[in-house]
Motif scaffolding. Structure first.
Motif, PDB file in Angstrom:
ATOM      1  N   VAL B  98       0.844  -1.198   0.000  1.00  0.00           N
ATOM      2  CA  VAL B  98       0.000   0.000   0.000  1.00  0.00           C
ATOM      3  C   VAL B  98       0.879   1.247   0.000  1.00  0.00           C
ATOM      4  CG1 VAL B  98      -1.843   1.239   1.201  1.00  0.00           C
ATOM      5  CG2 VAL B  98      -1.764  -1.262   1.294  1.00  0.00           C
ATOM      6  N   VAL B  99       0.814   1.993  -1.101  1.00  0.00           N
ATOM      7  CA  VAL B  99       1.623   3.209  -1.228  1.00  0.00           C
ATOM      8  C   VAL B  99       1.050   4.291  -0.311  1.00  0.00           C
ATOM      9  CG1 VAL B  99       2.385   5.023  -2.794  1.00  0.00           C
ATOM     10  CG2 VAL B  99       2.232   2.647  -3.607  1.00  0.00           C
ATOM     11  N   ASN B 100       1.885   4.819   0.549  1.00  0.00           N
ATOM     12  CA  ASN B 100       1.434   5.834   1.494  1.00  0.00           C
ATOM     13  C   ASN B 100       2.308   7.080   1.380  1.00  0.00           C
ATOM     14  OD1 ASN B 100       0.760   7.443   3.634  1.00  0.00           O
ATOM     15  ND2 ASN B 100       0.739   5.784   5.159  1.00  0.00           N
ATOM     16  N   GLY B 101       1.797   8.054   0.623  1.00  0.00           N
ATOM     17  CA  GLY B 101       2.535   9.303   0.442  1.00  0.00           C
ATOM     18  C   GLY B 101       1.765  10.488   1.001  1.00  0.00           C
ATOM     19  N   GLY B 102       0.804  10.198   1.899  1.00  0.00           N
ATOM     20  CA  GLY B 102       0.024  11.295   2.477  1.00  0.00           C
ATOM     21  C   GLY B 102      -1.283  10.792   3.050  1.00  0.00           C
ATOM     22  N   GLY B 103      -2.199  11.702   3.269  1.00  0.00           N
ATOM     23  CA  GLY B 103      -3.449  11.398   3.959  1.00  0.00           C
ATOM     24  C   GLY B 103      -4.291  10.312   3.310  1.00  0.00           C
ATOM     25  N   ASN B 126       9.122  12.206  -2.049  1.00  0.00           N
ATOM     26  CA  ASN B 126       9.992  12.715  -3.110  1.00  0.00           C
ATOM     27  C   ASN B 126      10.230  11.735  -4.256  1.00  0.00           C
ATOM     28  OD1 ASN B 126      10.324  15.061  -1.573  1.00  0.00           O
ATOM     29  ND2 ASN B 126      12.007  14.115  -0.423  1.00  0.00           N
ATOM     30  N   THR B 127       9.220  10.957  -4.565  1.00  0.00           N
ATOM     31  CA  THR B 127       9.335  10.090  -5.742  1.00  0.00           C
ATOM     32  C   THR B 127       7.953   9.881  -6.335  1.00  0.00           C
ATOM     33  OG1 THR B 127       9.798   7.856  -6.537  1.00  0.00           O
ATOM     34  CG2 THR B 127       9.217   8.059  -4.213  1.00  0.00           C
ATOM     35  N   ASN B 128       7.911   9.747  -7.671  1.00  0.00           N
ATOM     36  CA  ASN B 128       6.637   9.412  -8.302  1.00  0.00           C
ATOM     37  C   ASN B 128       6.564   7.908  -8.587  1.00  0.00           C
ATOM     38  OD1 ASN B 128       8.346   9.117 -10.431  1.00  0.00           O
ATOM     39  ND2 ASN B 128       7.130  10.335 -11.877  1.00  0.00           N
ATOM     40  N   LEU B 129       7.540   7.151  -8.014  1.00  0.00           N
ATOM     41  CA  LEU B 129       7.577   5.695  -8.114  1.00  0.00           C
ATOM     42  C   LEU B 129       7.843   5.197  -9.535  1.00  0.00           C
ATOM     43  CD1 LEU B 129       4.854   4.572  -5.548  1.00  0.00           C
ATOM     44  CD2 LEU B 129       7.338   4.474  -5.317  1.00  0.00           C
ATOM     45  N   LEU B 156       1.478  13.181  -8.075  1.00  0.00           N
ATOM     46  CA  LEU B 156       0.993  12.204  -9.054  1.00  0.00           C
ATOM     47  C   LEU B 156       2.019  11.085  -9.229  1.00  0.00           C
ATOM     48  CD1 LEU B 156      -1.539  12.120 -11.035  1.00  0.00           C
ATOM     49  CD2 LEU B 156       0.042  12.932 -12.791  1.00  0.00           C
ATOM     50  N   TYR B 157       1.551   9.847  -9.163  1.00  0.00           N
ATOM     51  CA  TYR B 157       2.463   8.703  -9.332  1.00  0.00           C
ATOM     52  C   TYR B 157       2.521   8.250 -10.795  1.00  0.00           C
ATOM     53  CZ  TYR B 157       2.288   8.512  -4.250  1.00  0.00           C
ATOM     54  OH  TYR B 157       2.382   8.827  -2.919  1.00  0.00           O
ATOM     55  N   ASP B 158       3.573   7.504 -11.126  1.00  0.00           N
ATOM     56  CA  ASP B 158       3.803   7.011 -12.480  1.00  0.00           C
ATOM     57  C   ASP B 158       3.078   5.665 -12.645  1.00  0.00           C
ATOM     58  OD1 ASP B 158       4.769   5.822 -14.785  1.00  0.00           O
ATOM     59  OD2 ASP B 158       6.825   6.551 -14.503  1.00  0.00           O
ATOM     60  N   LEU B 159       1.862   5.722 -13.177  1.00  0.00           N
ATOM     61  CA  LEU B 159       1.040   4.510 -13.269  1.00  0.00           C
ATOM     62  C   LEU B 159       1.627   3.482 -14.230  1.00  0.00           C
ATOM     63  CD1 LEU B 159      -2.570   6.042 -13.253  1.00  0.00           C
ATOM     64  CD2 LEU B 159      -1.301   5.043 -11.327  1.00  0.00           C
ATOM     65  N   ASP B 160       2.291   3.949 -15.290  1.00  0.00           N
ATOM     66  CA  ASP B 160       2.886   2.995 -16.242  1.00  0.00           C
ATOM     67  C   ASP B 160       3.943   2.138 -15.547  1.00  0.00           C
ATOM     68  OD1 ASP B 160       1.290   3.910 -18.226  1.00  0.00           O
ATOM     69  OD2 ASP B 160       2.845   5.045 -19.291  1.00  0.00           O
TER      70      ASP B 160
END
Lengths: 371, 371
Positions: B98-103, B126-129, B156-160
């Motif tokens: 589970v990615v947790n980068g905030g609320g 500090n990463t968009n993964l 925003l994360y890198d969905l690709d």
């Protein structure tokens, strides 16, 4: 034709062309509709908290809730209110007596089964439970659960008698009032009700999507920790202290609810709304005496009339014919009695003139002159 | 003053007097608002089933869902969609990353904990993964769970990249797209996404109260029996075959959704909507270069801009001052970074002219001439 125009025309047909006597959604007033056309405001501020508090206070007053009662506002349909109430207030140490007089009683039974709440499926027929004392199984129960108006067949229970029985036996009294609030009397203090579940799209005559659970102090004391975020009453109660909800509320419907509750007050209070619904229901029932239909139950609410054909016609066919030939929408029974009973709502912005559309259609349909 | 008039005036103030740049509710178009002012129609009929099918098909097309995907329409806020997806698709035999980068990532983590789903709380910063392959713990996971746009900070994360990683490791890829759909690209087939959660009141620019869960065949195969009525996907899928829902849907919002999805098509498709949001976001970011604020993250979506004061001012004070002195609503960070970051939405019916209201207010606030 432009796509949006086609779309618009279709929507016009869906919305405006029919006279609607279905038990939810029901006809709304112009004042409420206007609010639906306004931009949804931001809600994490004191202005919106005031809206929430205003709705809470008006609702508590309307049902004569005991001092210290609270309202939980769920963005959801009525079934979520029923399920959330069971999840937050009952557990494996309880034993619930669940009144089952039709589709909605059966739903409460499913909810208890799904959440492994010990319970008795109390199947009832031809009684409004004013004699619950003698009818109820002779076992020790901790809770009494009922749909005040079993909407699948239009059957109203005797809340005073049930509340007296619940109090005597020290049971939590949980009442789904979804399809009788505003049209039929409900008094939490008089009937010793601990939990009331209400929903936006019935007697409150708002769009569907908002459900309220009213908790008396007895119920508040029973709120427990549960494995759910969305239905966690403790979170709602905590946020409710500042007039907010843990998750985005149905903002527009909340604003419509505030306006509607004020409207009810201005029109003379909820007693006046109930009297008005009774007047319309009586007018309808008197006006169709010459037709080959009879009232399905002697315990009908003001909210709705349920009729059974006496000439062998299928109730479902009548529903379909009224829609097709007269653009009048009434409602079938969704369950096994679809051919035996059909339902006519008197909830919402109803008048005798509007009701005449249906009365006249029925007379024309049967080829019987209205007298 | 008559009570209803007072009420009406208050509502006017809540609704109409402010320029709104909050990330939900967002500004709606006139076409959508008009539908909010119409009577809610009866919905247990083929006309409304057609509305549901139309919404389903348009949504599946918009996110380029694989053949055989289905949409579940929940009358609820977005959190219910997140929770229902976890409840229906994961169980004790799973292990979720589970990615947790905030609320909102933290909320997904709470949901997994509450439902006892084995999981790792994958705290990221500090990463968009795009480098998830090297950052993820070296363990065997069955599911990857992320909020595509972590709305609490505008990240925003890198969905690709995430989808490629999930596919390589045979993980179910579950994406909360609530606050980036329509404004930022999302392609289920390209990014190998199995579950998309969307909600009405963000980029779709409708009133809050409707949440959609899109399930690709991979996810449909995982739908399990659960102890819940209201969130039971199997019931929704069964009823969905005939264009219906098991419980009363948010009828009005569904009709608004149909109109909105057609509107997006007529305006040139979702790619055009995304380009337009990007244009507005870029315009805003370029126009405030002279002010003592900086962008909070290099991975900002088109949906939103997050700003950090560089002059020591409290972000929360700026939010309050803009509301009080300029009638402009922007949004604080609801969590621990309330003094460090504030948020500006570009979702909904946004134009450069409307955005100018905020740009000019900010310049005036800082006493810096706009160039």
């Amino acid at each position: 034709m432009k796509e949006s125009l086609k779309n618009w025309k279709k929507q016009k047909v869906i919305y405006e062309d029919y006279a609607i006597f279905t038990p939810g959604p029901v006809k709304m007033s112009d004042e409420i509709l206007k609010i639906g056309a306004m931009q949804t405001p931001y809600f994490r501020n004191s202005e919106f908290s005031d809206v929430t508090f205003s709705c809470e206070n008006s609702l508590l007053e309307m049902v004569n809730a005991p001092q210290g009662s609270k309202v939980i506002f769920l963005t959801a349909s009525g079934t979520a209110g029923m399920e959330a109430a069971v999840m937050n207030l009952l557990n494996k140490n309880d034993k619930a007596l669940v009144v089952n007089g039709g589709g909605f009683g059966s739903r409460f039974e499913n909810i208890c089964a799904s959440h492994e709440i010990p319970h008795t499926n109390f199947v009832v027929k031809n009684t409004n439970l004013s004699d619950i004392e003698s009818l109820a199984p002779d076992e020790d129960y901790t809770a009494l659960v009922v749909n005040a108006h079993e909407t699948s067949v239009g059957h109203l229970y005797d809340l005073d008698a049930m509340g007296a029985y619940a109090t005597k036996n020290n049971m939590l009294f949980m009442v789904d009032a979804i399809s009788m609030l505003v049209t039929d009397p409900l008094d939490m203090q008089q009937s010793n009700i601990d939990v009331v579940i209400a929903s936006s799209q019935k007697g409150l005559a708002l769009p569907p999507g908002l459900t309220m659970v009213i908790l008396a102090p007895n119920a508040l004391n029973k709120v427990q920790d549960i494995n759910s975020l969305y239905f966690n009453f403790k979170d709602y109660l905590k946020n409710g202290e500042r007039g907010q909800t843990p998750y985005t509320p149905a903002v527009t419907i909340m604003l419509q609810l505030e306006a509607r509750l004020n409207q009810i007050k201005e029109r003379g209070g909820v007693a006046r709304s109930i009297a008005s619904a009774k007047e319309i229901a009586t007018y309808f029932r008197e006006s169709i005496k010459a037709l080959p239909v009879k009232e399905y139950t002697p315990y009908m609410p003001n909210a709705m009339t349920t009729l059974t054909p006496t000439d062998g016609k299928s109730a479902m066919d009548i529903v379909n014919d009224l829609e097709k030939d007269y653009k009048v929408m009434v409602c079938p029974n969704g369950g096994p009695e679809r051919d035996i009973v059909f339902r006519i709502s008197h909830m919402g912005e109803m008048t005798k003139e509007y009701t005449d559309i249906l009365i006249n259609a029925l007379h024309d349909y049967y080829g019987i002159r209205r007298t």
